[in-house]
Design a protein around this motif. Structure first.
Motif, PDB file in Angstrom:
ATOM      1  N   LEU A   1       0.823  -1.211   0.000  1.00 33.53           N
ATOM      2  CA  LEU A   1       0.000   0.000   0.000  1.00 33.53           C
ATOM      3  C   LEU A   1       0.857   1.260   0.000  1.00 33.53           C
ATOM      4  O   LEU A   1       0.507   2.254  -0.633  1.00 33.53           O
ATOM      5  CB  LEU A   1      -0.927  -0.012   1.219  1.00 33.53           C
ATOM      6  CG  LEU A   1      -1.935   1.113   1.330  1.00 33.53           C
ATOM      7  CD1 LEU A   1      -2.930   1.045   0.177  1.00 33.53           C
ATOM      8  CD2 LEU A   1      -2.666   1.035   2.648  1.00 33.53           C
ATOM      9  N   THR A   2       1.976   1.216   0.673  1.00 35.47           N
ATOM     10  CA  THR A   2       2.877   2.376   0.746  1.00 35.47           C
ATOM     11  C   THR A   2       4.032   2.208  -0.225  1.00 35.47           C
ATOM     12  O   THR A   2       5.165   2.552   0.097  1.00 35.47           O
ATOM     13  CB  THR A   2       3.409   2.533   2.181  1.00 35.47           C
ATOM     14  OG1 THR A   2       4.133   1.360   2.533  1.00 35.47           O
ATOM     15  CG2 THR A   2       2.302   2.770   3.169  1.00 35.47           C
ATOM     16  N   PHE A   3       3.739   1.734  -1.423  1.00 34.00           N
ATOM     17  CA  PHE A   3       4.742   1.186  -2.332  1.00 34.00           C
ATOM     18  C   PHE A   3       6.055   1.936  -2.462  1.00 34.00           C
ATOM     19  O   PHE A   3       7.058   1.404  -2.028  1.00 34.00           O
ATOM     20  CB  PHE A   3       4.180   0.915  -3.719  1.00 34.00           C
ATOM     21  CG  PHE A   3       5.249   0.590  -4.716  1.00 34.00           C
ATOM     22  CD1 PHE A   3       6.057  -0.513  -4.537  1.00 34.00           C
ATOM     23  CD2 PHE A   3       5.496   1.407  -5.776  1.00 34.00           C
ATOM     24  CE1 PHE A   3       7.070  -0.807  -5.433  1.00 34.00           C
ATOM     25  CE2 PHE A   3       6.488   1.122  -6.679  1.00 34.00           C
ATOM     26  CZ  PHE A   3       7.276   0.022  -6.507  1.00 34.00           C
ATOM     27  N   PRO A   4       6.159   3.109  -2.995  1.00 35.13           N
ATOM     28  CA  PRO A   4       7.543   3.558  -3.232  1.00 35.13           C
ATOM     29  C   PRO A   4       8.350   3.688  -1.943  1.00 35.13           C
ATOM     30  O   PRO A   4       9.426   3.115  -1.838  1.00 35.13           O
ATOM     31  CB  PRO A   4       7.398   4.895  -3.921  1.00 35.13           C
ATOM     32  CG  PRO A   4       5.990   5.037  -4.307  1.00 35.13           C
ATOM     33  CD  PRO A   4       5.200   4.070  -3.489  1.00 35.13           C
ATOM     34  N   LEU A   5       7.812   4.388  -0.964  1.00 32.78           N
ATOM     35  CA  LEU A   5       8.567   4.576   0.281  1.00 32.78           C
ATOM     36  C   LEU A   5       8.569   3.323   1.149  1.00 32.78           C
ATOM     37  O   LEU A   5       9.571   3.013   1.797  1.00 32.78           O
ATOM     38  CB  LEU A   5       8.004   5.757   1.075  1.00 32.78           C
ATOM     39  CG  LEU A   5       8.240   7.136   0.473  1.00 32.78           C
ATOM     40  CD1 LEU A   5       7.605   8.196   1.349  1.00 32.78           C
ATOM     41  CD2 LEU A   5       9.708   7.404   0.292  1.00 32.78           C
ATOM     42  N   GLY A   6       7.453   2.608   1.175  1.00 32.31           N
ATOM     43  CA  GLY A   6       7.379   1.384   1.974  1.00 32.31           C
ATOM     44  C   GLY A   6       8.369   0.333   1.518  1.00 32.31           C
ATOM     45  O   GLY A   6       9.008  -0.335   2.326  1.00 32.31           O
TER      46      GLY A   6
ATOM     47  N   GLY B   1       3.361   6.080   4.590  1.00 34.21           N
ATOM     48  CA  GLY B   1       2.069   6.203   3.917  1.00 34.21           C
ATOM     49  C   GLY B   1       1.449   7.569   4.135  1.00 34.21           C
ATOM     50  O   GLY B   1       0.911   8.180   3.205  1.00 34.21           O
ATOM     51  N   TRP B   2       1.519   8.067   5.355  1.00 33.81           N
ATOM     52  CA  TRP B   2       0.943   9.387   5.630  1.00 33.81           C
ATOM     53  C   TRP B   2       1.716  10.490   4.931  1.00 33.81           C
ATOM     54  O   TRP B   2       1.124  11.448   4.435  1.00 33.81           O
ATOM     55  CB  TRP B   2       0.893   9.643   7.126  1.00 33.81           C
ATOM     56  CG  TRP B   2      -0.094   8.775   7.827  1.00 33.81           C
ATOM     57  CD1 TRP B   2      -1.234   8.237   7.298  1.00 33.81           C
ATOM     58  CD2 TRP B   2      -0.026   8.322   9.164  1.00 33.81           C
ATOM     59  NE1 TRP B   2      -1.864   7.486   8.234  1.00 33.81           N
ATOM     60  CE2 TRP B   2      -1.167   7.517   9.396  1.00 33.81           C
ATOM     61  CE3 TRP B   2       0.873   8.519  10.193  1.00 33.81           C
ATOM     62  CZ2 TRP B   2      -1.416   6.925  10.619  1.00 33.81           C
ATOM     63  CZ3 TRP B   2       0.619   7.923  11.406  1.00 33.81           C
ATOM     64  CH2 TRP B   2      -0.511   7.135  11.609  1.00 33.81           C
ATOM     65  N   SER B   3       3.015  10.373   4.872  1.00 34.47           N
ATOM     66  CA  SER B   3       3.785  11.405   4.168  1.00 34.47           C
ATOM     67  C   SER B   3       3.512  11.358   2.665  1.00 34.47           C
ATOM     68  O   SER B   3       3.454  12.397   2.013  1.00 34.47           O
ATOM     69  CB  SER B   3       5.275  11.260   4.466  1.00 34.47           C
ATOM     70  OG  SER B   3       5.755  10.037   3.975  1.00 34.47           O
ATOM     71  N   GLN B   4       3.322  10.160   2.104  1.00 36.99           N
ATOM     72  CA  GLN B   4       2.969  10.058   0.691  1.00 36.99           C
ATOM     73  C   GLN B   4       1.612  10.695   0.420  1.00 36.99           C
ATOM     74  O   GLN B   4       1.438  11.389  -0.575  1.00 36.99           O
ATOM     75  CB  GLN B   4       2.940   8.591   0.242  1.00 36.99           C
ATOM     76  CG  GLN B   4       4.275   8.010   0.059  1.00 36.99           C
ATOM     77  CD  GLN B   4       4.231   6.559  -0.361  1.00 36.99           C
ATOM     78  OE1 GLN B   4       5.214   6.085  -0.835  1.00 36.99           O
ATOM     79  NE2 GLN B   4       3.152   5.850  -0.203  1.00 36.99           N
ATOM     80  N   ALA B   5       0.645  10.458   1.289  1.00 40.68           N
ATOM     81  CA  ALA B   5      -0.684  11.057   1.110  1.00 40.68           C
ATOM     82  C   ALA B   5      -0.587  12.578   1.156  1.00 40.68           C
ATOM     83  O   ALA B   5      -1.209  13.278   0.342  1.00 40.68           O
ATOM     84  CB  ALA B   5      -1.642  10.554   2.182  1.00 40.68           C
ATOM     85  N   TRP B   6       0.185  13.098   2.087  1.00 39.08           N
ATOM     86  CA  TRP B   6       0.337  14.543   2.201  1.00 39.08           C
ATOM     87  C   TRP B   6       1.031  15.122   0.974  1.00 39.08           C
ATOM     88  O   TRP B   6       0.600  16.136   0.429  1.00 39.08           O
ATOM     89  CB  TRP B   6       1.126  14.873   3.467  1.00 39.08           C
ATOM     90  CG  TRP B   6       1.305  16.333   3.679  1.00 39.08           C
ATOM     91  CD1 TRP B   6       0.392  17.211   4.166  1.00 39.08           C
ATOM     92  CD2 TRP B   6       2.481  17.089   3.380  1.00 39.08           C
ATOM     93  NE1 TRP B   6       0.921  18.467   4.197  1.00 39.08           N
ATOM     94  CE2 TRP B   6       2.203  18.425   3.713  1.00 39.08           C
ATOM     95  CE3 TRP B   6       3.726  16.766   2.865  1.00 39.08           C
ATOM     96  CZ2 TRP B   6       3.144  19.422   3.548  1.00 39.08           C
ATOM     97  CZ3 TRP B   6       4.649  17.773   2.710  1.00 39.08           C
ATOM     98  CH2 TRP B   6       4.357  19.078   3.050  1.00 39.08           C
ATOM     99  N   LEU B   7       2.117  14.481   0.529  1.00 38.18           N
ATOM    100  CA  LEU B   7       2.857  14.985  -0.632  1.00 38.18           C
ATOM    101  C   LEU B   7       2.016  14.955  -1.908  1.00 38.18           C
ATOM    102  O   LEU B   7       2.036  15.921  -2.688  1.00 38.18           O
ATOM    103  CB  LEU B   7       4.137  14.179  -0.835  1.00 38.18           C
ATOM    104  CG  LEU B   7       5.257  14.432   0.156  1.00 38.18           C
ATOM    105  CD1 LEU B   7       6.379  13.416  -0.044  1.00 38.18           C
ATOM    106  CD2 LEU B   7       5.781  15.834   0.022  1.00 38.18           C
TER     107      LEU B   7
END
Length: 104
Positions: free
Chosen positions: A49-54, A82-88
């Protein structure tokens, strides 16, 4: 006092994604703390679910010595990713919408 902003469709998607990351992360932590020998399919789902950063966090996690690895910390890092990806993504889409003159 600043006027509250409308959430809009991008904000709704970011909130839904963040809620899904939170739900999977909390479930994974509960399983880790309560089950004696856990098999974490929810943790794998959280990585996807958090693919690139995860995925990057998972690869870096494998490089650490065994004494420093804790699955709860890994789950918390994945949730933060995941939260930082959603924010970005929401910030990027709002900026693009502002440039094109859209009402997002």
């Amino acid at each position: 006092m600043p006027k509250p902003r409308k959430v809009g469709p991008v904000g709704c998607l970011a909130l839904a994604y963040s809620a899904l990351v939170l739900a999977l992360g909390v479930y994974s932590i509960v399983v880790l703390l309560t089950v004696r020998d856990p098999i974490l399919l929810s943790g794998v789902a959280l990585i996807y679910l958090t693919f690139p950063l995860g995925w990057l966090i998972w690869q870096a996690w494998d490089l650490l010595p065994v004494e420093l690895t804790n699955p709860i910390v890994l789950t918390m890092l994945l949730m933060g990713a995941g939260w930082s990806q959603a924010w970005l993504v929401s910030r990027l889409l709002r900026r693009l919408a502002r440039r094109s003159g859209s009402a997002w």
